[in-house]
Scaffold this active site. Structure first.
Site, PDB file in Angstrom:
ATOM      1  N   CYS A  46       0.828  -1.217   0.000  1.00 10.55           N
ATOM      2  CA  CYS A  46       0.000   0.000   0.000  1.00 10.55           C
ATOM      3  C   CYS A  46       0.863   1.268   0.000  1.00 10.55           C
ATOM      4  CB  CYS A  46      -1.000  -0.045   1.157  1.00 10.55           C
ATOM      5  SG  CYS A  46      -2.332   1.171   0.962  1.00 10.55           S
ATOM      6  N   HIS A  93      -3.766  -5.235  -0.256  1.00  8.57           N
ATOM      7  CA  HIS A  93      -3.376  -5.740   1.061  1.00  8.57           C
ATOM      8  C   HIS A  93      -3.403  -7.275   1.067  1.00  8.57           C
ATOM      9  CE1 HIS A  93      -3.309  -1.908   3.236  1.00  8.57           C
ATOM     10  NE2 HIS A  93      -4.156  -1.537   2.297  1.00  8.57           N
ATOM     11  N   GLU A 136      -2.431  -9.202   3.273  1.00  9.32           N
ATOM     12  CA  GLU A 136      -2.798  -9.666   4.621  1.00  9.32           C
ATOM     13  C   GLU A 136      -4.303  -9.702   4.838  1.00  9.32           C
ATOM     14  OE1 GLU A 136      -1.680  -6.702   3.882  1.00  9.32           O
ATOM     15  OE2 GLU A 136      -2.572  -5.153   5.159  1.00  9.32           O
TER      16      GLU A 136
END
Lengths: 212, 256
Positions: free
Chosen positions: A82, A190, A192
């Site tokens: 990001c 992202h 994650e």
């Protein structure tokens, strides 16, 4: 035992990143750190970021991390996420200023109020979008072309050297959603928060030797 | 290709336990937030929303433990709302593993909280929840903002309030129709479309889903960017995978 550090410079939610990296790291160590010395000894570096670019750069400098981040990006497997991708570029519209200058190109804001098929395109670009793989890369191993990842951002990067672009995403226009060069790979989305595909990407990263 | 419309199940959590009876047959413990979140993740939820309805102050910390545990096993965005009053509450929730924090009543009492939280943590993690109810004022209908779980009127116009919250740095609006909530008569499509047209940030529609077709209308007529539902998912009346399949067949981008 290999050590992956998640660089903490006080911006945003890095717990999620650490938890996801830990979930794919087996017995290897994963640590959140703001200590330049720990970044220096790490085998791999994850460089996340959320919030405003100018705040991110200021906080990075306040912790004496700028040079060690640039150093890590030259010599070990390095994953930007990001704002951690955006900061690697030359110049950002967001703060009207210079970033870390590891990639040629700039960081640009999505225009407000654009319409597509009778609907307003909202900013931030928030949600799951496709990533078209522009070239093969060890980080893409096992990830289908055009797989969906979770995005949330108002700015995007525009790389000058197209051979550094590994992924593209469409939102009112195509933008560069994954870039890489030698030991560095950086993504706008992202991993994650991108469920199975995101974990696969992180698993590829913690098993990557930094060669393409 | 393109950005997918999101489907978001919402769980009410009281003292660390899911309430309003979730009814999955394959769960060992229907009150365990971790098990339920894992099940929704497996069903294809694009995000999960937790609403902490704990009233007693000594139960307040329990939501943090819940989020900690869920975030270790579920790798999709987690939004948490309920009882967020100050910037410190936002920080604690984000540190526990929440990705977004939703602010409702406290935003009305103190709009600067939204500005402070979004400048500290970024707009991307600040959701402003608006509970709106139809009001007949002069010739036309408008929507008024209610707080305290829909019990207290504020005199604020919902659309103007949404715009103000966007200016104050909200990254997203979670818009609940108090008229439709719990009715199963579908979203308030006029309200949702009016808000979505007015704002540049994403709008999540909430309140009123009963049938499969309601989801389609929420996107096509309500112009919502995401749809939130609770009971139809909890009781297994509608499966997230069914919603997505139907939306995809109707030409809407979804993550399958």
């Amino acid at each position: 035992m290999a050590l992956t550090v998640i660089v903490d410079y006080g911006m945003g939610n890095i717990k999620s990143v650490a938890k996801a990296v830990a979930a794919v790291s087996g017995k290897n160590e994963v640590a959140i750190t703001s200590d330049p010395k720990k970044v220096e000894v790490a085998d791999r570096v994850v460089f996340p970021g959320q919030g405003a670019m100018s705040d991110c750069l200021r906080e990075l400098d306040a912790r004496g991390l700028r040079e060690i981040i640039k150093e890590a990006a030259r010599n070990k497997p390095f994953l930007g996420i990001c704002i951690g991708l955006q900061m690697l570029f030359e110049f950002s519209e967001e703060n009207g200023g210079a970033c870390l200058n590891l990639f040629k190109g700039k960081v640009v804001r999505f225009a407000n109020g654009k319409m597509e098929r009778g609907r307003k395109l909202k900013v931030p670009h928030m949600g799951w979008n496709n990533v078209r793989q522009e070239s093969s890369h060890p980080i893409w191993k096992g990830i289908p072309d055009n797989g969906r990842f979770y995005f949330v951002h108002s700015y995007f990067v525009s790389a000058e050297q197209k051979n550094t672009v590994f992924g593209s995403t469409y939102y009112s226009h195509w933008f560069d959603s994954a870039v890489g060069s030698e030991n560095v790979f950086a993504v706008q989305f992202h991993p994650e928060k991108s469920q199975a595909l995101g974990l696969r990407l992180l698993s590829n990263f913690v098993n990557w030797d930094g060669c393409t | 290709m393109g950005l997918a419309k999101r489907i978001i199940p919402c769980l009410d959590v009281n003292m660390g336990r899911v309430v309003k009876g979730v009814n999955f047959i394959n769960l060992q413990d229907a009150g365990d937030p971790v098990e339920i979140a894992k099940e929704y993740d497996a069903q294809g939820a694009d995000e999960i929303c937790f609403l902490d309805i704990t009233a007693s102050s000594d139960g307040r910390g329990l939501i943090l433990e819940v989020i900690e545990k869920v975030a270790e096993q579920v790798f999709i965005p987690l939004t948490v709302g309920g009882g967020v009053r100050e910037v410190e509450d936002v920080r604690r929730l984000l540190n526990a593993g929440a990705d977004k924090v939703s602010i409702n009543t406290a935003a009305v009492i103190n709009p600067d909280l939204v500005a402070a939280a979004s400048s500290r943590f970024g707009s991307q993690c600040i959701v402003v929840a608006i509970d709106a109810r139809r009001q007949r004022k002069s010739a036309r209908e408008e929507w008024e903002v209610y707080t305290h779980g829909g019990r207290k009127s504020t005199g604020l116009d919902a659309l103007a309030w949404g715009l103000k919250m966007q200016l104050f740095g909200a990254g997203e609006i979670l818009l609940t129709s108090m008229d439709r909530d719990g009715t199963k008569n579908g979203f308030d499509l006029e309200l949702t479309a009016a808000m979505s047209r007015k704002l540049d940030i994403p709008v999540i529609a909430s309140g009123g889903v009963g049938k499969l077709i309601d989801f389609l209308d929420g996107i096509n007529v309500g112009l919502a960017d995401a749809l939130l539902a609770a009971s139809v998912f909890h009781f297994g009346e509608i499966k997230i995978s069914e919603v997505k399949k139907m939306m995809s067949q109707n030409g809407i981008q979804v993550r399958l």
